[in-house]
Design a protein around this motif. Sequence first.
Motif, PDB file in Angstrom:
ATOM      1  N   ALA A  96       1.128  -1.365   0.078  1.00 14.32           N
ATOM      2  CA  ALA A  96       0.037  -0.236  -0.037  1.00 14.32           C
ATOM      3  C   ALA A  96       0.664   0.676  -0.081  1.00 14.32           C
TER       4      ALA A  96
ATOM      5  N   LEU B 187       4.253   1.354  -6.748  1.00 14.88           N
ATOM      6  CA  LEU B 187       3.241   2.274  -6.471  1.00 14.88           C
ATOM      7  C   LEU B 187       4.470   3.582  -5.924  1.00 14.88           C
TER       8      LEU B 187
ATOM      9  N   LEU C 207      -3.590   5.141   0.884  1.00 15.39           N
ATOM     10  CA  LEU C 207      -4.290   5.298  -0.427  1.00 15.39           C
ATOM     11  C   LEU C 207      -4.753   4.952  -1.882  1.00 15.39           C
ATOM     12  N   GLU C 208      -3.755   4.193  -2.197  1.00 10.88           N
ATOM     13  CA  GLU C 208      -3.517   3.373  -3.091  1.00 10.88           C
ATOM     14  C   GLU C 208      -3.243   1.441  -2.044  1.00 10.88           C
ATOM     15  N   GLN C 209      -3.434   0.627  -3.027  1.00 14.67           N
ATOM     16  CA  GLN C 209      -3.337  -1.018  -2.475  1.00 14.67           C
ATOM     17  C   GLN C 209      -3.302  -1.996  -3.403  1.00 14.67           C
ATOM     18  N   THR C 210      -2.292  -2.725  -3.545  1.00 15.85           N
ATOM     19  CA  THR C 210      -2.485  -3.740  -4.967  1.00 15.85           C
ATOM     20  C   THR C 210      -1.769  -4.830  -4.407  1.00 15.85           C
TER      21      THR C 210
ATOM     22  N   LEU D 204       3.645   5.523  -8.149  1.00 14.10           N
ATOM     23  CA  LEU D 204       2.007   6.446  -8.465  1.00 14.10           C
ATOM     24  C   LEU D 204       1.858   7.991  -7.183  1.00 14.10           C
TER      25      LEU D 204
END
Length: 327
Positions: free
Chosen positions: A18, A54, A27-30, A57
Motif C-alpha cells: 500500500a 506504488l 491511498l492505494e493498495q495492490t 503513483l
Amino acid sequence: MSSYAIGVDIGGTNLKAALVAREDGLLEQTQRPTEARQGPEHVTSQITGLVADLIDLAPSDAVMGVGIGAPGAVNWERTTVSHPPNIDDWESVNLRASLQSRLGRSLPIIVENDANVAALGSAFHGAGRHVDSFIMVTLGTGVGGGIIYQNKIFRGSTGGAGEIGHMTVDYEGPFANTGVGGAIEGYLGQRFLTRHARDRIVNYPDSTVRDLVEGDLDQMSPRTLYDAATQGDEFAQAMLAWAGHKLGCVLGSAVNLLDIRTIVVGGGVSAAGDYILDPARDVLPRFVTPGLRDDLQIHREDLGNEASLLGAARLAFEGKDAQVGTR
C-alpha cells in the motif's frame, strides 16, 4: 506537502502493498501472488514490482521509505529475513540490500516480523490505539504475536520477542511446526484447528458443517465453523469455544510474564469473533495471578490486513523521524 511511505505484507499466498500518506492513511493498495514455490529470488522480484508500481503513483521523490512485514526471523538490524514458513528454499536473505539493488536506488527499507508490524498498525490506527501497551495475537495459518510497550515494539535481545504462538500450554500436546510440544499454534493454527474439528465431528452426524462443505470434510475451515456457529450449530460453537479456552490459557501466561492487561486479537481466524473471544475472556482470569487480574481486556482488531500495511508504513515513517532526530 504530505509525506509518503510504502507498506508491504509478505504472505504465503499473496504479497500485498500500500501507498500510505502520513496524514491521510491508505491511498492505494495492490497485490500479486507470492508464488512461493519459485523460491526467494522470484519472491523478491515480485516484491520489487509492487514497490516500483506504488512509487510511480506517488509524487516525485515523495516516498521516504519502505516498511516490510515478513514471516520468519528478522535480525536486529531489520535487514534480513531467515527461514520464513511457506516460501521454498528461503534460508537467509538480506531483503533490504536485495530490494535496493533491484530498485536501483538507496531508498530506506526496514524489515520487521509480520506480527510485530500488525501490532504497530493496531497501536496507531486500530484497536490498540487507546492504550500505550498491549499484547497482540494474530490467528491465521499459524499463531503470531507481538508486544507493544509504550507505543513501541518490544523486540527482546535479538529481535525475536513476542512469539506467543510457540508458548506451550501442554508439554505432552501436539507439536507445532517449530517442533515445540503443546505450543498454542499446534491447537489454533488454521490447519491444526480444522484437523481437530474433523476428528471430533464424527460425534455430530447432524452438524450444519457437513452441509456447508457438501459432505467433503477436507474443505472445512475456521470460516466454515463460524458460519455454522452463526446458524446455532452446537458442534461449531463447541469447537470455537474450545479454541477460545486454549487462547485464554496462553494469554494468562503472557499477562503473568509481562504485566500487560490489554490483548488485541487479529488475523483471519479472529473473524470468528466472540465465539472464540468470549470463552477466552471467561477463562483468562483463571490463568492470571490474583494481583494482575484488574482491568483484563481482550479486543478484536477489525482492520484486517490494513493493520499490517499501515504498521509496515509506520516503520518507514519512524525510521525517517529517527534520522531527523539524530541530526
